[in-house]
Design a protein around this motif. Structure first.
Motif, PDB file in Angstrom:
ATOM      1  N   SER A  90       0.831  -1.191   0.000  1.00  0.00           N
ATOM      2  CA  SER A  90       0.000   0.000   0.000  1.00  0.00           C
ATOM      3  C   SER A  90       0.875   1.254   0.000  1.00  0.00           C
ATOM      4  CB  SER A  90      -0.922   0.008   1.214  1.00  0.00           C
ATOM      5  OG  SER A  90      -0.164   0.016   2.407  1.00  0.00           O
ATOM      6  N   THR A  93       2.693   3.075  -5.899  1.00  0.00           N
ATOM      7  CA  THR A  93       1.971   2.974  -7.161  1.00  0.00           C
ATOM      8  C   THR A  93       2.102   1.567  -7.727  1.00  0.00           C
ATOM      9  OG1 THR A  93       3.868   3.589  -8.518  1.00  0.00           O
ATOM     10  CG2 THR A  93       2.507   5.394  -7.638  1.00  0.00           C
ATOM     11  N   TYR A 128      -2.447   3.010 -15.711  1.00  0.00           N
ATOM     12  CA  TYR A 128      -2.608   3.002 -14.254  1.00  0.00           C
ATOM     13  C   TYR A 128      -1.280   2.859 -13.516  1.00  0.00           C
ATOM     14  CZ  TYR A 128      -7.371   2.074 -15.741  1.00  0.00           C
ATOM     15  OH  TYR A 128      -8.599   2.154 -16.353  1.00  0.00           O
ATOM     16  N   HIS A 131      -0.808   5.140 -10.603  1.00  0.00           N
ATOM     17  CA  HIS A 131      -1.892   5.151  -9.620  1.00  0.00           C
ATOM     18  C   HIS A 131      -1.474   4.377  -8.378  1.00  0.00           C
ATOM     19  CE1 HIS A 131      -5.536   6.344 -12.239  1.00  0.00           C
ATOM     20  NE2 HIS A 131      -4.431   6.658 -12.892  1.00  0.00           N
ATOM     21  N   LEU A 132      -1.855   4.908  -7.216  1.00  0.00           N
ATOM     22  CA  LEU A 132      -1.639   4.160  -5.993  1.00  0.00           C
ATOM     23  C   LEU A 132      -2.465   2.883  -6.015  1.00  0.00           C
ATOM     24  CD1 LEU A 132      -1.809   7.035  -3.343  1.00  0.00           C
ATOM     25  CD2 LEU A 132       0.253   5.858  -4.146  1.00  0.00           C
ATOM     26  N   GLU A 134      -4.240   1.619  -3.811  1.00  0.00           N
ATOM     27  CA  GLU A 134      -5.566   1.833  -3.224  1.00  0.00           C
ATOM     28  C   GLU A 134      -6.561   2.419  -4.219  1.00  0.00           C
ATOM     29  OE1 GLU A 134      -2.717   2.658  -1.925  1.00  0.00           O
ATOM     30  OE2 GLU A 134      -2.607   1.715   0.047  1.00  0.00           O
ATOM     31  N   GLU A 135      -6.070   2.980  -5.313  1.00  0.00           N
ATOM     32  CA  GLU A 135      -6.948   3.583  -6.318  1.00  0.00           C
ATOM     33  C   GLU A 135      -7.385   2.586  -7.390  1.00  0.00           C
ATOM     34  OE1 GLU A 135      -4.904   8.039  -6.056  1.00  0.00           O
ATOM     35  OE2 GLU A 135      -4.363   6.681  -7.693  1.00  0.00           O
ATOM     36  N   LEU A 136      -6.862   1.378  -7.351  1.00  0.00           N
ATOM     37  CA  LEU A 136      -7.144   0.387  -8.379  1.00  0.00           C
ATOM     38  C   LEU A 136      -8.247  -0.571  -7.940  1.00  0.00           C
ATOM     39  CD1 LEU A 136      -3.519  -0.552  -9.497  1.00  0.00           C
ATOM     40  CD2 LEU A 136      -5.000   1.261 -10.373  1.00  0.00           C
ATOM     41  N   SER A 137      -8.954  -1.102  -8.912  1.00  0.00           N
ATOM     42  CA  SER A 137      -9.970  -2.119  -8.627  1.00  0.00           C
ATOM     43  C   SER A 137      -9.291  -3.430  -8.247  1.00  0.00           C
ATOM     44  CB  SER A 137     -10.849  -2.333  -9.855  1.00  0.00           C
ATOM     45  OG  SER A 137     -10.095  -2.969 -10.891  1.00  0.00           O
ATOM     46  N   GLN A 141      -5.591  -4.701  -9.437  1.00  0.00           N
ATOM     47  CA  GLN A 141      -4.568  -5.088  -8.473  1.00  0.00           C
ATOM     48  C   GLN A 141      -4.070  -6.507  -8.752  1.00  0.00           C
ATOM     49  OE1 GLN A 141      -5.257  -4.227  -4.280  1.00  0.00           O
ATOM     50  NE2 GLN A 141      -6.736  -2.661  -4.827  1.00  0.00           N
TER      51      GLN A 141
END
Length: 211
Positions: A90, A93, A128, A131-132, A134-137, A141
């Motif tokens: 976590s 990215t 993506y 992207h962190l 936590e921002e991914l589906s 992930q």
């Protein structure tokens, strides 16, 4: 016949205070694709974790290239595990998650950045990459976890339900990438299509393993 890349002898695995796998002997050949199937609680995840050297056996031994993992723990670097829970870091990215693993495996920083970008592109995640996590589906992930494992170019790839969170198109993408990898593949799955793409199936049933 080539020498097995991964073997276990009279292997026992414990989870939740009980032995879920007993007396399993298994040889995985270089480049072979083996599916682990069985009901929930039959020990598929625990077996994969033990084969990867992250969990000590309750009995027996795991060997990589004929060498017991308990004698040379550094051999664990020659395996890569795709966790059902993804196992991502976590606050990093998607790209950083892959880069960290590559750096830990000894890649130079510039090479790690380049190889991480290539691996994410192969999983349709270039957009993506910054992207962190936590921002991914969940599906995204899971594909980051697949990209990370493939980027490591391991001798043995251990995958726990790697297509479970994917829609139809991305499921095919992940499955094709795993089957095309040069590593030996051991995949835990409930999916008959995944099992059908493998060379053979190992059934796990009620703490007794049968090949």
């Amino acid at each position: 016949m080539p020498e097995p890349v991964l073997s276990c002898r009279s292997l026992g695995c414990r989870a939740g205070g009980r032995e879920v796998v007993q007396g399993l002997s298994l040889d995985i050949l270089p480049g072979e694709r083996v599916a682990l199937m069985g009901p929930s609680g039959s020990g598929k995840t625990t077996l994969l974790t033990t084969l990867g050297g992250l969990l000590p056996p309750a009995a027996g031994r795991v060997l990589l290239g004929g060498v017991p993992l308990d004698e040379r723990p550094a051999l664990r670097r020659e395996t890569a595990l795709i966790f059902q829970s993804y196992g991502l870091l976590s606050l990093l990215t998607a790209a950083e998650n892959v880069e960290v693993a590559l750096r830990a495996a000894g890649r130079a920083p510039r090479d790690a950045v380049r190889e991480a970008a290539q691996a994410l592109d192969g999983m349709r995640l270039t957009a993506y990459a910054s992207h962190l996590i936590e921002e991914l589906s969940g599906g995204q992930q899971q594909r980051v976890a697949v990209a990370r494992a493939l980027a490591l170019r391991p001798r043995v790839l251990l995958a726990d339900e790697p297509t479970a969170e994917q829609d139809r198109l991305n499921r095919a993408l992940v499955l094709d990438a795993l089957m095309a990898a040069p590593a030996a593949l051991v995949v835990a799955t409930h999916d008959p299509e995944v099992a059908g793409r493998c060379d053979r199936v190992v059934e796990l049933r009620a703490a007794v393993s049968r090949a």
